[in-house]
Design a protein around this motif. Structure first.
Motif, PDB file in Angstrom:
ATOM      1  N   TYR A  30     -33.602 -16.309-108.056  1.00 39.19           N
ATOM      2  CA  TYR A  30     -34.840 -15.589-108.384  1.00 39.19           C
ATOM      3  C   TYR A  30     -35.733 -16.476-109.245  1.00 39.19           C
ATOM      4  O   TYR A  30     -35.289 -17.086-110.209  1.00 39.19           O
ATOM      5  CB  TYR A  30     -34.508 -14.298-109.135  1.00 39.19           C
ATOM      6  CG  TYR A  30     -35.723 -13.490-109.519  1.00 39.19           C
ATOM      7  CD1 TYR A  30     -36.348 -12.673-108.591  1.00 39.19           C
ATOM      8  CD2 TYR A  30     -36.249 -13.562-110.811  1.00 39.19           C
ATOM      9  CE1 TYR A  30     -37.468 -11.927-108.933  1.00 39.19           C
ATOM     10  CE2 TYR A  30     -37.365 -12.830-111.166  1.00 39.19           C
ATOM     11  CZ  TYR A  30     -37.970 -12.013-110.223  1.00 39.19           C
ATOM     12  OH  TYR A  30     -39.078 -11.282-110.561  1.00 39.19           O
ATOM     13  N   ASP A  36     -44.376 -14.953-104.460  1.00 35.32           N
ATOM     14  CA  ASP A  36     -43.598 -14.400-103.351  1.00 35.32           C
ATOM     15  C   ASP A  36     -42.199 -14.986-103.397  1.00 35.32           C
ATOM     16  O   ASP A  36     -42.031 -16.207-103.337  1.00 35.32           O
ATOM     17  CB  ASP A  36     -44.250 -14.729-102.001  1.00 35.32           C
ATOM     18  CG  ASP A  36     -45.617 -14.086-101.851  1.00 35.32           C
ATOM     19  OD1 ASP A  36     -45.727 -12.898-102.168  1.00 35.32           O
ATOM     20  OD2 ASP A  36     -46.559 -14.790-101.437  1.00 35.32           O
ATOM     21  N   GLN A  37     -41.210 -14.110-103.500  1.00 35.86           N
ATOM     22  CA  GLN A  37     -39.835 -14.584-103.518  1.00 35.86           C
ATOM     23  C   GLN A  37     -39.418 -15.034-102.114  1.00 35.86           C
ATOM     24  O   GLN A  37     -39.941 -14.536-101.108  1.00 35.86           O
ATOM     25  CB  GLN A  37     -38.911 -13.482-104.013  1.00 35.86           C
ATOM     26  CG  GLN A  37     -39.167 -13.058-105.451  1.00 35.86           C
ATOM     27  CD  GLN A  37     -38.935 -14.180-106.454  1.00 35.86           C
ATOM     28  OE1 GLN A  37     -38.103 -15.050-106.231  1.00 35.86           O
ATOM     29  NE2 GLN A  37     -39.663 -14.149-107.555  1.00 35.86           N
ATOM     30  N   GLU A  38     -38.484 -15.974-102.080  1.00 37.06           N
ATOM     31  CA  GLU A  38     -38.048 -16.556-100.812  1.00 37.06           C
ATOM     32  C   GLU A  38     -37.551 -15.480 -99.835  1.00 37.06           C
ATOM     33  O   GLU A  38     -36.696 -14.664-100.163  1.00 37.06           O
ATOM     34  CB  GLU A  38     -36.902 -17.543-101.076  1.00 37.06           C
ATOM     35  CG  GLU A  38     -36.337 -18.168 -99.810  1.00 37.06           C
ATOM     36  CD  GLU A  38     -35.094 -18.990-100.088  1.00 37.06           C
ATOM     37  OE1 GLU A  38     -34.599 -19.625 -99.142  1.00 37.06           O
ATOM     38  OE2 GLU A  38     -34.616 -18.983-101.228  1.00 37.06           O
ATOM     39  N   SER A  39     -38.131 -15.471 -98.641  1.00 35.45           N
ATOM     40  CA  SER A  39     -37.717 -14.521 -97.620  1.00 35.45           C
ATOM     41  C   SER A  39     -37.738 -15.195 -96.255  1.00 35.45           C
ATOM     42  O   SER A  39     -38.429 -16.200 -96.053  1.00 35.45           O
ATOM     43  CB  SER A  39     -38.628 -13.288 -97.612  1.00 35.45           C
ATOM     44  OG  SER A  39     -39.960 -13.653 -97.292  1.00 35.45           O
ATOM     45  N   HIS A  40     -36.954 -14.632 -95.333  1.00 33.34           N
ATOM     46  CA  HIS A  40     -36.859 -15.173 -93.983  1.00 33.34           C
ATOM     47  C   HIS A  40     -36.774 -14.027 -92.988  1.00 33.34           C
ATOM     48  O   HIS A  40     -36.155 -12.991 -93.264  1.00 33.34           O
ATOM     49  CB  HIS A  40     -35.623 -16.062 -93.827  1.00 33.34           C
ATOM     50  CG  HIS A  40     -35.606 -17.249 -94.745  1.00 33.34           C
ATOM     51  ND1 HIS A  40     -36.201 -18.444 -94.431  1.00 33.34           N
ATOM     52  CD2 HIS A  40     -35.069 -17.407 -95.989  1.00 33.34           C
ATOM     53  CE1 HIS A  40     -36.032 -19.297 -95.430  1.00 33.34           C
ATOM     54  NE2 HIS A  40     -35.359 -18.697 -96.388  1.00 33.34           N
ATOM     55  N   ASP A  55     -34.471  -9.375 -91.627  1.00 27.38           N
ATOM     56  CA  ASP A  55     -35.426  -9.744 -92.667  1.00 27.38           C
ATOM     57  C   ASP A  55     -34.666  -9.798 -93.986  1.00 27.38           C
ATOM     58  O   ASP A  55     -34.139  -8.780 -94.450  1.00 27.38           O
ATOM     59  CB  ASP A  55     -36.539  -8.695 -92.728  1.00 27.38           C
ATOM     60  CG  ASP A  55     -37.666  -9.092 -93.680  1.00 27.38           C
ATOM     61  OD1 ASP A  55     -37.457  -9.987 -94.519  1.00 27.38           O
ATOM     62  OD2 ASP A  55     -38.753  -8.489 -93.588  1.00 27.38           O
ATOM     63  N   THR A  57     -34.464 -11.198 -98.098  1.00 29.94           N
ATOM     64  CA  THR A  57     -35.094 -11.751 -99.295  1.00 29.94           C
ATOM     65  C   THR A  57     -33.972 -12.134-100.246  1.00 29.94           C
ATOM     66  O   THR A  57     -33.390 -11.280-100.930  1.00 29.94           O
ATOM     67  CB  THR A  57     -36.036 -10.732 -99.956  1.00 29.94           C
ATOM     68  OG1 THR A  57     -36.999 -10.283 -98.990  1.00 29.94           O
ATOM     69  CG2 THR A  57     -36.763 -11.363-101.129  1.00 29.94           C
ATOM     70  N   TYR A  62     -31.623  -8.609-100.864  1.00 37.81           N
ATOM     71  CA  TYR A  62     -32.006  -7.521 -99.964  1.00 37.81           C
ATOM     72  C   TYR A  62     -32.012  -8.037 -98.529  1.00 37.81           C
ATOM     73  O   TYR A  62     -32.627  -9.077 -98.235  1.00 37.81           O
ATOM     74  CB  TYR A  62     -33.385  -6.980-100.324  1.00 37.81           C
ATOM     75  CG  TYR A  62     -33.771  -5.744 -99.533  1.00 37.81           C
ATOM     76  CD1 TYR A  62     -33.385  -4.479 -99.954  1.00 37.81           C
ATOM     77  CD2 TYR A  62     -34.502  -5.859 -98.352  1.00 37.81           C
ATOM     78  CE1 TYR A  62     -33.717  -3.347 -99.223  1.00 37.81           C
ATOM     79  CE2 TYR A  62     -34.836  -4.734 -97.614  1.00 37.81           C
ATOM     80  CZ  TYR A  62     -34.443  -3.482 -98.055  1.00 37.81           C
ATOM     81  OH  TYR A  62     -34.766  -2.372 -97.329  1.00 37.81           O
TER      82      TYR A  62
END
Length: 415
Positions: A30, A36-40, A55, A57, A62
């Motif tokens: 974190y 924007d936190q890392e998401s894919h 999806d 994060t 999550y």
């Protein structure tokens, strides 16, 4: 690319899987300064407009799974996993295996077992009738291919953790058909692991119609391969019969020759027979070509699962905080977690810490530790007792089975 390129690259980094699997010892990714936190986001395509959309994060721990289908204007969430109010029980194991096979047949770049199974197995669970012999080899192989070198022999740690968290056999889970004919899941007992699912009979959030269509699409994709005329050739049937024996892996070369002789050229199944990434890949391919029931040959080739007959217990350990340092519960949890893991018996972590305000200051009241003991409850309790006695905390600590309020487990040292 079968996976989003950024996710594929991220999966190869050492910290990805500990973070993705919510490992207690995972590094903190974190970044409070990041907007924007890392998401894919990645899509597992099945064709015909169907896809499973993952999806995740990482920084927020999550993971969301959604279904894209022709009848849906946008993907609809079918389950999610996090550290708070999770609903990860989306599908029984056979459905996940079916979908992974069908997606692999549709997309030659996405092999099974492989990344799809490793990423989505958190959304599958075991229910009555599921055969561990048909499950363990595939889950083990998927994580082995994704995390080479991390295994220490026997069942992989990721497989055992998944089993501990997703084994709902014996917990009153039942499947039924709704009035519209679609399958739904419910739980008729409140002991053991609870069911957290959007797929319950009265749900208005789960896309039952589209999910059934997804499964039908998967079965049809596999059925097309079974109906190929080349597979009815006598020489091919004879080769498949030999490969369907417990030692069938030794006869793959003869099967490949027989299939080539009749002009069979399905790229995914031929590759799985001739150059499998692992024996498990060849196994489901032969199973499919033979028209055997899903999982039957996996159990035959790999034998009994090491998890058969295994047990686990969830315990709650309460430590009074009076006259103890604020980090006392964390210290005990760390020592206990290390000792249990080194003994191969489970893990421990701090669940809840409480305090109250007295005279303008906060006073530490107690810590509650969550323990998971595997296979040998008595030995796990003994390890717990020894650590508590070393801190002179055994007399005031209380150990119970999680959810129980009456029976206290003695914290005596063996004589």
């Amino acid at each position: 690319m079968p996976l989003d390129e950024a996710l594929a690259a991220r999966m190869a980094e050492p910290d990805f899987w500990p973070v993705f699997l919510f490992d207690d010892n995972a590094p903190d990714v974190y970044d409070e300064d990041a907007e924007d936190q890392e998401s894919h986001v990645t899509r597992f395509q099945l064709g015909g407009g169907f896809a499973l959309v993952l999806d995740l994060t990482l920084a927020l721990e999550y993971v969301d799974l959604a279904l894209a289908a022709p009848g849906l204007p946008e993907p609809v969430t079918v389950g999610w996993d996090d550290q708070a109010h999770f609903h990860p029980h989306v599908m029984p194991w056979p459905e996940l295996d079916l979908l992974c096979r069908a997606v692999a047949l549709h997309d030659p770049k996405l092999r099974h077992p492989g990344p799809m199974l490793a990423l989505l197995c958190r959304f599958a669970f075991l229910a009555e009738g599921d055969d561990l012999d048909a499950v363990t080899p595939l889950v083990d192989t998927a994580f082995g291919l994704m995390r080479p070198g991390d295994g220490k022999g026997g069942v992989r740690a990721e497989t055992r953790d998944w089993f501990d968290l997703r084994d709902l056999r014996g917990t009153g889970v039942v499947w039924s058909s709704r009035a519209d004919g679609h399958r739904a899941v419910d739980q008729h007992r409140d002991d053991g692991l609870p069911l957290y699912s959007l797929r319950v009979p009265d749900s208005e959030d789960f896309p039952f119609v589209e999910w059934s269509a997804l499964l039908a699409q998967a079965r049809e994709r596999i059925g097309v391969t079974v109906r190929d005329r080349a597979l009815r050739d006598p020489a091919v049937r004879q080769a498949l019969d030999r490969c369907s024996a417990p030692d069938g892996y030794e006869h793959l070369a003869a099967l490949a020759d027989a299939l080539s002789d009749v002009g069979y050229a399905h790229p995914v199944l031929m590759r799985a027979v001739t150059h499998p990434s692992h024996r498990a890949e060849a196994c489901w391919a032969v199973e499919t070509l033979s028209g055997l029931p899903q999982g039957e040959l996996v159990a035959r080739w790999f034998g009994p699962s090491p998890l058969a007959g295994s047990e686990s217990w969830r315990l709650s350990l309460t430590l009074p905080g009076a006259e103890r340092p604020w980090r006392f519960g964390q210290q005990v949890a760390e020592e206990l977690d290390t000792a249990l893991q080194e003994a191969g018996l489970g893990r421990a972590e701090v669940g809840v810490s409480t305090s109250r305000q007295e005279g303008g200051a906060y006073v530490h009241v107690e810590d509650r530790l969550d323990l998971l003991i595997r296979d040998d409850l008595s030995r796990g309790v003994t390890i717990t007792a020894r650590i508590l006695h070393s801190h002179r905390a055994a007399e005031t600590a209380t150990l119970r089975h999680a959810g129980e309020k009456d029976e206290v487990i003695p914290l005596r040292l063996p004589t």
